[in-house]
Design a protein around this motif. Sequence first.
Motif, PDB file in Angstrom:
ATOM      1  N   GLU A 140      -7.531  -9.951  15.079  1.00 29.37           N
ATOM      2  CA  GLU A 140      -8.295 -11.137  14.665  1.00 29.37           C
ATOM      3  C   GLU A 140      -8.406 -11.247  13.147  1.00 29.37           C
ATOM      4  OE1 GLU A 140     -10.269  -9.344  18.371  1.00 29.37           O
ATOM      5  OE2 GLU A 140      -9.168  -8.649  16.614  1.00 29.37           O
ATOM      6  N   PHE A 141      -8.277 -10.129  12.471  1.00 35.65           N
ATOM      7  CA  PHE A 141      -8.488 -10.117  11.025  1.00 35.65           C
ATOM      8  C   PHE A 141      -7.226 -10.429  10.225  1.00 35.65           C
ATOM      9  CE2 PHE A 141     -10.993  -9.435   7.428  1.00 35.65           C
ATOM     10  CZ  PHE A 141     -10.399  -8.550   6.543  1.00 35.65           C
ATOM     11  N   ARG A 142      -6.062 -10.336  10.857  1.00 33.24           N
ATOM     12  CA  ARG A 142      -4.817 -10.413  10.082  1.00 33.24           C
ATOM     13  C   ARG A 142      -4.650 -11.708   9.309  1.00 33.24           C
ATOM     14  NH1 ARG A 142      -4.288  -5.713   8.623  1.00 33.24           N
ATOM     15  NH2 ARG A 142      -2.202  -6.031   7.821  1.00 33.24           N
ATOM     16  N   ASP A 181     -10.659  -0.389  10.603  1.00 38.73           N
ATOM     17  CA  ASP A 181     -10.758  -1.018  11.920  1.00 38.73           C
ATOM     18  C   ASP A 181     -12.239  -1.113  12.284  1.00 38.73           C
ATOM     19  OD1 ASP A 181     -10.847  -0.747  15.084  1.00 38.73           O
ATOM     20  OD2 ASP A 181      -8.843  -1.432  14.560  1.00 38.73           O
ATOM     21  N   PRO A 198       3.428   1.857  15.054  1.00 38.38           N
ATOM     22  CA  PRO A 198       2.177   1.112  15.177  1.00 38.38           C
ATOM     23  C   PRO A 198       2.301  -0.273  14.557  1.00 38.38           C
ATOM     24  CG  PRO A 198       1.868   3.125  13.876  1.00 38.38           C
ATOM     25  CD  PRO A 198       3.315   3.003  14.151  1.00 38.38           C
ATOM     26  N   GLY A 199       1.608  -1.218  15.122  1.00 46.03           N
ATOM     27  CA  GLY A 199       1.616  -2.578  14.593  1.00 46.03           C
ATOM     28  C   GLY A 199       2.881  -3.328  14.945  1.00 46.03           C
ATOM     29  N   SER A 259       0.838  -1.207   0.000  1.00 51.41           N
ATOM     30  CA  SER A 259       0.000   0.000   0.000  1.00 51.41           C
ATOM     31  C   SER A 259       0.867   1.248   0.000  1.00 51.41           C
ATOM     32  CB  SER A 259      -0.878   0.062   1.248  1.00 51.41           C
ATOM     33  OG  SER A 259      -1.687  -1.057   1.338  1.00 51.41           O
ATOM     34  N   GLY A 260       1.878   1.243   0.867  1.00 51.96           N
ATOM     35  CA  GLY A 260       2.724   2.426   0.970  1.00 51.96           C
ATOM     36  C   GLY A 260       2.262   3.347   2.078  1.00 51.96           C
ATOM     37  N   ASP A 261       3.224   3.913   2.803  1.00 49.60           N
ATOM     38  CA  ASP A 261       2.881   4.858   3.865  1.00 49.60           C
ATOM     39  C   ASP A 261       2.289   6.113   3.255  1.00 49.60           C
ATOM     40  OD1 ASP A 261       6.003   3.938   5.271  1.00 49.60           O
ATOM     41  OD2 ASP A 261       4.031   3.261   5.919  1.00 49.60           O
ATOM     42  N   HIS A 262       1.345   6.703   3.958  1.00 48.59           N
ATOM     43  CA  HIS A 262       0.709   7.933   3.480  1.00 48.59           C
ATOM     44  C   HIS A 262       1.751   9.042   3.319  1.00 48.59           C
ATOM     45  CE1 HIS A 262      -2.031  11.396   3.507  1.00 48.59           C
ATOM     46  NE2 HIS A 262      -2.943  10.535   3.122  1.00 48.59           N
ATOM     47  N   ASN A 315       1.372  -8.226   8.210  1.00 46.90           N
ATOM     48  CA  ASN A 315       1.728  -7.820   9.563  1.00 46.90           C
ATOM     49  C   ASN A 315       0.873  -8.596  10.554  1.00 46.90           C
ATOM     50  OD1 ASN A 315       2.349  -6.635  11.962  1.00 46.90           O
ATOM     51  ND2 ASN A 315       2.124  -4.534  11.246  1.00 46.90           N
ATOM     52  N   ALA A 374      -0.762  -6.304  13.417  1.00 44.16           N
ATOM     53  CA  ALA A 374      -1.552  -5.087  13.207  1.00 44.16           C
ATOM     54  C   ALA A 374      -2.975  -5.299  13.713  1.00 44.16           C
ATOM     55  CB  ALA A 374      -1.554  -4.720  11.744  1.00 44.16           C
ATOM     56  N   GLU A 375      -3.670  -4.168  13.886  1.00 45.35           N
ATOM     57  CA  GLU A 375      -5.046  -4.255  14.376  1.00 45.35           C
ATOM     58  C   GLU A 375      -6.029  -4.159  13.231  1.00 45.35           C
ATOM     59  OE1 GLU A 375      -5.115  -0.831  16.792  1.00 45.35           O
ATOM     60  OE2 GLU A 375      -3.536  -1.581  18.099  1.00 45.35           O
ATOM     61  N   PRO A 376      -7.202  -4.728  13.304  1.00 45.93           N
ATOM     62  CA  PRO A 376      -7.636  -5.608  14.383  1.00 45.93           C
ATOM     63  C   PRO A 376      -6.964  -6.970  14.261  1.00 45.93           C
ATOM     64  CG  PRO A 376      -9.514  -4.826  13.061  1.00 45.93           C
ATOM     65  CD  PRO A 376      -8.274  -4.495  12.323  1.00 45.93           C
ATOM     66  N   ARG A 424      -6.766 -11.524   6.285  1.00 43.38           N
ATOM     67  CA  ARG A 424      -6.213 -10.646   5.242  1.00 43.38           C
ATOM     68  C   ARG A 424      -5.085 -11.361   4.501  1.00 43.38           C
ATOM     69  NH1 ARG A 424      -3.668  -5.380   4.437  1.00 43.38           N
ATOM     70  NH2 ARG A 424      -4.774  -4.528   2.659  1.00 43.38           N
ATOM     71  N   GLU A 455      -2.946   5.885  10.750  1.00 43.96           N
ATOM     72  CA  GLU A 455      -1.535   6.231  10.923  1.00 43.96           C
ATOM     73  C   GLU A 455      -1.257   7.705  10.697  1.00 43.96           C
ATOM     74  OE1 GLU A 455       0.384   3.624   8.042  1.00 43.96           O
ATOM     75  OE2 GLU A 455       0.344   5.172   6.515  1.00 43.96           O
ATOM     76  N   VAL A 498     -14.054  -3.762   9.979  1.00 44.71           N
ATOM     77  CA  VAL A 498     -13.768  -5.152  10.369  1.00 44.71           C
ATOM     78  C   VAL A 498     -14.484  -5.504  11.669  1.00 44.71           C
ATOM     79  CG1 VAL A 498     -11.952  -6.719  11.143  1.00 44.71           C
ATOM     80  CG2 VAL A 498     -11.571  -5.280   9.155  1.00 44.71           C
ATOM     81  N   ARG A 499     -14.403  -4.584  12.625  1.00 46.12           N
ATOM     82  CA  ARG A 499     -15.045  -4.889  13.911  1.00 46.12           C
ATOM     83  C   ARG A 499     -16.558  -5.018  13.776  1.00 46.12           C
ATOM     84  NH1 ARG A 499     -11.099  -5.039  17.597  1.00 46.12           N
ATOM     85  NH2 ARG A 499      -9.294  -3.727  17.183  1.00 46.12           N
ATOM     86  N   GLY A 506      -2.739  -1.963   8.004  1.00 41.63           N
ATOM     87  CA  GLY A 506      -1.848  -2.459   9.044  1.00 41.63           C
ATOM     88  C   GLY A 506      -1.091  -1.365   9.773  1.00 41.63           C
ATOM     89  N   GLY A 507      -1.330  -0.117   9.394  1.00 44.28           N
ATOM     90  CA  GLY A 507      -0.613   0.966  10.047  1.00 44.28           C
ATOM     91  C   GLY A 507      -1.390   1.615  11.178  1.00 44.28           C
ATOM     92  N   SER A 508      -2.578   1.106  11.462  1.00 43.35           N
ATOM     93  CA  SER A 508      -3.408   1.769  12.474  1.00 43.35           C
ATOM     94  C   SER A 508      -2.894   1.480  13.879  1.00 43.35           C
ATOM     95  CB  SER A 508      -4.862   1.334  12.358  1.00 43.35           C
ATOM     96  OG  SER A 508      -4.988  -0.038  12.713  1.00 43.35           O
ATOM     97  N   ASP A 509      -3.263   2.384  14.786  1.00 47.44           N
ATOM     98  CA  ASP A 509      -2.803   2.273  16.163  1.00 47.44           C
ATOM     99  C   ASP A 509      -4.002   2.454  17.083  1.00 47.44           C
ATOM    100  OD1 ASP A 509      -0.371   4.173  18.153  1.00 47.44           O
ATOM    101  OD2 ASP A 509      -1.290   2.207  18.432  1.00 47.44           O
ATOM    102  N   LYS A 550      -6.173   6.152   2.550  1.00 46.84           N
ATOM    103  CA  LYS A 550      -5.640   5.599   1.310  1.00 46.84           C
ATOM    104  C   LYS A 550      -6.756   5.089   0.397  1.00 46.84           C
ATOM    105  CE  LYS A 550      -1.524   4.219   3.873  1.00 46.84           C
ATOM    106  NZ  LYS A 550      -0.678   3.112   4.360  1.00 46.84           N
TER     107      LYS A 550
END
Lengths: 311, 149, 224
Positions: free
Chosen positions: A173-175, C180, A240-241, A111-114, A166, A169-171, A178, C170, C183-184, C162-165, C154
């Motif tokens: 349960e979903f990783r 998030d 994060p993550g 995806s790439g960081d924002h 990852n 990463a959150e959530p 994904r 992010e 999904v929840r 995967g960048g969320s905190d 994005k």
Amino acid sequence: MDDLKSGSNLEKVLKAGHFALTGECGPPKGANVEHLREKFLHLKGVVDAVNVTDNQTAVVRLSSWAASAIMVQEGVEPNFQMVCRDRNRLAMQSDILGVYAMGVRNMLCLSGDHQKFGNHPQAKNVYDIDSMQLISLAKTMRDEGKFFNGEPIDVPPKLFIGAASNPFAEPYEFRVYRLAKKIAAGADFIQTQCIYNMERFREFIRQANDMGLTEKCYILAGVTPMKSVGMANYMAKQVPGMDVPESLIKRLKGVEKTKVAEEGIRFCLEQIEEFKTMKGVAGVHLMAIEWEHRVPEIAERAGLLPRPVVN
Amino acid sequence: MTEPFEPTLIAFCCKYCAYAAADLAGSMRLNYPSNVKITQVPCTGRVDIIHLLKAFEDGADGVYVAGCMEGDCHFVSGNLKAKKRVAYVQKTLEEIGIEPDRIDMFNLSSAMGPRFAEIAIQMTERIRKLGPTPLASSSQTCPTQEGMP
Amino acid sequence: MIVADRKSIHEILDMVKDCSNILVVGCKGCVTVCNVGGLKEVQILAATLKIARKKEGRPLHVDETLLERQCDPEYIAMIQDRVNDYDAVISMACGVGPQFLSEAYPDQRFYPAVNTTFFGGAVAHGIWEERCAGCGTCIIHHFDGLCPIARCSKSLMNGPCGGSDHGKCEIAKNVDCIWDKIVRKKMELGRLNDLLQVFPAKNWQTARDGGLRRSRREELIQHG
């Protein structure tokens, strides 16, 4: 034996059942080809493929495709990364054809960081397609010989398609779902974010095994040696993550300051040892960022040298 | 010979506390400057940004809003609304190069006659030190809103 | 509705620096609802401009008016008798207003007093948040009423990245990670499987990327 999808060295090593080792190299903030060569030549013969980052953290660097092409010229196999932040589907398809023409055979879809993180936050956001759709795109181009719009490609690019995962990463349960999605979309191999919490990772890989994912895709566990207590604290709190267990930080604090880097490497070696026999893990992705010169030593001590040569 | 500068201040005072305190100050024969022109409002919450700006536009050298103690507003939270509006006007004045101290908010109860006088004295002094309003129109010609109690 | 923020006083003063007589036109539509360009705000802007110019010793005459909306020619027409009496006119409506005014009155200069930002709604008194990006192909029903195009930084259709905190994006601690939430919500509804399909790439032609957009109601268009 099935035909190889791309014929890349990484693919051959994994297919032959060897424990793979990949490294990473960030291109310079300028057209400093000498510096780039110096960095990746540390890794020649030491790893099966070298990841080449694409404007990582949204900071402008020499392009991933150019650095990958230079690597190919020097006999080092690149793992060309492409992020979704900076290119639309036209540029992506064009670059995929371009890198293939230049001898690149592995591609990592991210995806790439924002751009807010980087040095050009005022830039327009692209994100025409996301990493999942990019994986599908690369697969369609390779296996069906078709462009995104269904038109035929005269010489299709045959790339070994990778994606990132990852587990922390959150959530949370979903990783694993994904991960399943990325594999269904067409990922041939996965490189995970760097792991420190082995217990949680064991749980993640167990779920992946149970879902049959590890039979369809090669998973490389991400490892980054801790250089200092400061680094460990930073990763634990600011990234994060990232899951850095308290026990690791304690362990690093428990040795003399001059010995912390060595302790970090020891932990890393213990991880690699466990990954070698962990069901579902096909290799290790070693990200020794700005520490590329230590990678040969780590690979040696981990008993991963010499790298297998598969024809 | 030039006369010493006498500032003109407009004070928006709520009926239930500040104006009542002004009344009390009067009965107690407390002195406070005649520079302060008092305007009674049912609650300081009735005072809006435009009223405060207009006071300056019409030549006031200083403006203040006096309401009940926080938590004791007769209309529950009118004084809190007024506080935010005063802050908005302070910010606006600063943006256009006028001293934000020319406007302020005060809180007092109806029993606080001496406090009312004190506020009037202090605010008048503050404005005297800041000098006449930077607006070209003369501050002496500012029309009074209401007579003194 | 359309949300906007007022430009700084400096920017607006600069726009009218060579004027001595202007009109400020507000709008009773969206900008009234988000308290940036309605009657009150017109009065406040007019007073502020007058005070600032008085201070400079170059007084500015400012008239104030309010239109029902600035996106319908019938309402735009309502100021035709006075619009050319001024050196310039400031519109407090969203970006549509000053453009409609400019088209209707080509001999007058119109300035935007606000920066139009997004389509959104009030999440608390005095706080508005973006909800819609106007992509032209609404898909929120696939995500239980949460829009990833507008609310994911994005615009991912197969997130999270995967960048969320702790449920925050992010890019900023005060921005929710919409994936998030998605999904929840799916987990709560026992419908996580909905997210296993790879959502195909978006067709951006119906969005701004496809060029100027137009909406037609054939049954209303008068012909001949």
